[in-house]
Write a protein that holds these residues in place. Structure first.
Motif, PDB file in Angstrom:
ATOM      1  N   HIS A 128     -40.219  -3.103 -62.524  1.00  0.00           N
ATOM      2  CA  HIS A 128     -39.298  -2.687 -63.577  1.00  0.00           C
ATOM      3  C   HIS A 128     -37.892  -3.179 -63.259  1.00  0.00           C
ATOM      4  O   HIS A 128     -37.575  -3.476 -62.115  1.00  0.00           O
ATOM      5  N   LYS A 129     -37.072  -3.213 -64.285  1.00  0.00           N
ATOM      6  CA  LYS A 129     -35.636  -3.411 -64.118  1.00  0.00           C
ATOM      7  C   LYS A 129     -34.996  -2.097 -64.531  1.00  0.00           C
ATOM      8  O   LYS A 129     -35.003  -1.739 -65.709  1.00  0.00           O
ATOM      9  N   ARG A 130     -34.460  -1.393 -63.557  1.00  0.00           N
ATOM     10  CA  ARG A 130     -33.905  -0.062 -63.782  1.00  0.00           C
ATOM     11  C   ARG A 130     -32.392  -0.138 -63.930  1.00  0.00           C
ATOM     12  O   ARG A 130     -31.725  -0.884 -63.230  1.00  0.00           O
ATOM     13  N   ARG A 131     -31.858   0.649 -64.856  1.00  0.00           N
ATOM     14  CA  ARG A 131     -30.414   0.704 -65.097  1.00  0.00           C
ATOM     15  C   ARG A 131     -29.841   1.955 -64.429  1.00  0.00           C
ATOM     16  O   ARG A 131     -30.306   3.066 -64.683  1.00  0.00           O
ATOM     17  N   VAL A 132     -28.819   1.720 -63.609  1.00  0.00           N
ATOM     18  CA  VAL A 132     -28.126   2.812 -62.929  1.00  0.00           C
ATOM     19  C   VAL A 132     -26.655   2.724 -63.324  1.00  0.00           C
ATOM     20  O   VAL A 132     -25.999   1.711 -63.083  1.00  0.00           O
ATOM     21  N   VAL A 133     -26.152   3.791 -63.949  1.00  0.00           N
ATOM     22  CA  VAL A 133     -24.755   3.837 -64.369  1.00  0.00           C
ATOM     23  C   VAL A 133     -23.933   4.449 -63.241  1.00  0.00           C
ATOM     24  O   VAL A 133     -24.317   5.482 -62.665  1.00  0.00           O
ATOM     25  N   VAL A 134     -22.808   3.798 -62.908  1.00  0.00           N
ATOM     26  CA  VAL A 134     -21.907   4.313 -61.885  1.00  0.00           C
ATOM     27  C   VAL A 134     -20.534   4.536 -62.512  1.00  0.00           C
ATOM     28  O   VAL A 134     -20.088   3.755 -63.357  1.00  0.00           O
ATOM     29  N   HIS A 135     -19.882   5.620 -62.097  1.00  0.00           N
ATOM     30  CA  HIS A 135     -18.573   5.956 -62.636  1.00  0.00           C
ATOM     31  C   HIS A 135     -17.764   6.619 -61.523  1.00  0.00           C
ATOM     32  O   HIS A 135     -18.274   7.459 -60.787  1.00  0.00           O
ATOM     33  N   LEU A 136     -16.518   6.205 -61.384  1.00  0.00           N
ATOM     34  CA  LEU A 136     -15.633   6.752 -60.363  1.00  0.00           C
ATOM     35  C   LEU A 136     -14.438   7.404 -61.047  1.00  0.00           C
ATOM     36  O   LEU A 136     -13.732   6.749 -61.825  1.00  0.00           O
ATOM     37  N   ALA A 137     -14.242   8.673 -60.780  1.00  0.00           N
ATOM     38  CA  ALA A 137     -13.095   9.400 -61.377  1.00  0.00           C
ATOM     39  C   ALA A 137     -12.481  10.318 -60.340  1.00  0.00           C
ATOM     40  O   ALA A 137     -13.106  10.749 -59.416  1.00  0.00           O
TER      41      ALA A 137
END
Length: 137
Positions: A128-137
């Motif tokens: 699979h090609k998995r999507r991982v969202v990253v966010h820095l706040a």
């Protein structure tokens, strides 16, 4: 915010700590909380030891025994089987493990322990090609 794509080759743990470190280092924000979220229902995220690969193999073996494929007689009660014998067990494993992580960041780096790595835990047999969202706040 960024979406990382993680390619998997079937069940197992796929470390992507270096990709996270590289992304965090490029951000203007140097102190805060890094949120990591996987956009799928049949894989998970883990922070786990990255020094000994036996740890990842043992984790995979444990969860495979805990939640076997639907072609195992003890799983005959499951109804969601039309996507293959690994699908519903993958959903169960993803329900048991985190799909998001919060990691503190200081001086432009995730504050992970010496032997900690960030992993996508793939629960499906196929690549699979998995999507991982990253966010820095």
């Amino acid at each position: 915010m960024q979406t990382l794509e993680i390619a998997t080759n079937g069940q197992g743990l796929y470390e992507f700590t270096s990709a996270l470190r590289a992304w965090v280092a490029q951000q203007v924000v140097k102190e805060g909380i890094l949120t990591v979220f996987v956009q799928h229902t049949s894989c998970s995220l883990l922070i786990q030891e990255n020094a000994d690969p036996d740890v990842q193999e043992d984790l995979w073996a444990f969860f495979s025994r805990l939640v076997p494929r639907t072609d195992d007689p003890q799983m005959a009660y499951l109804r969601h089987t039309y996507e293959g014998p690994d699908d519903m067990p993958a959903h169960i494993k993803a329900a048991m493990m985190p799909v998001s992580l919060s990691i503190p960041v200081s001086a432009g780096a995730p504050l992970l322990g010496t032997w900690q790595g960030v992993y996508l835990f793939e629960h499906r047999d196929a690549a699979h090609k998995r999507r991982v969202v990253v966010h820095l706040a």
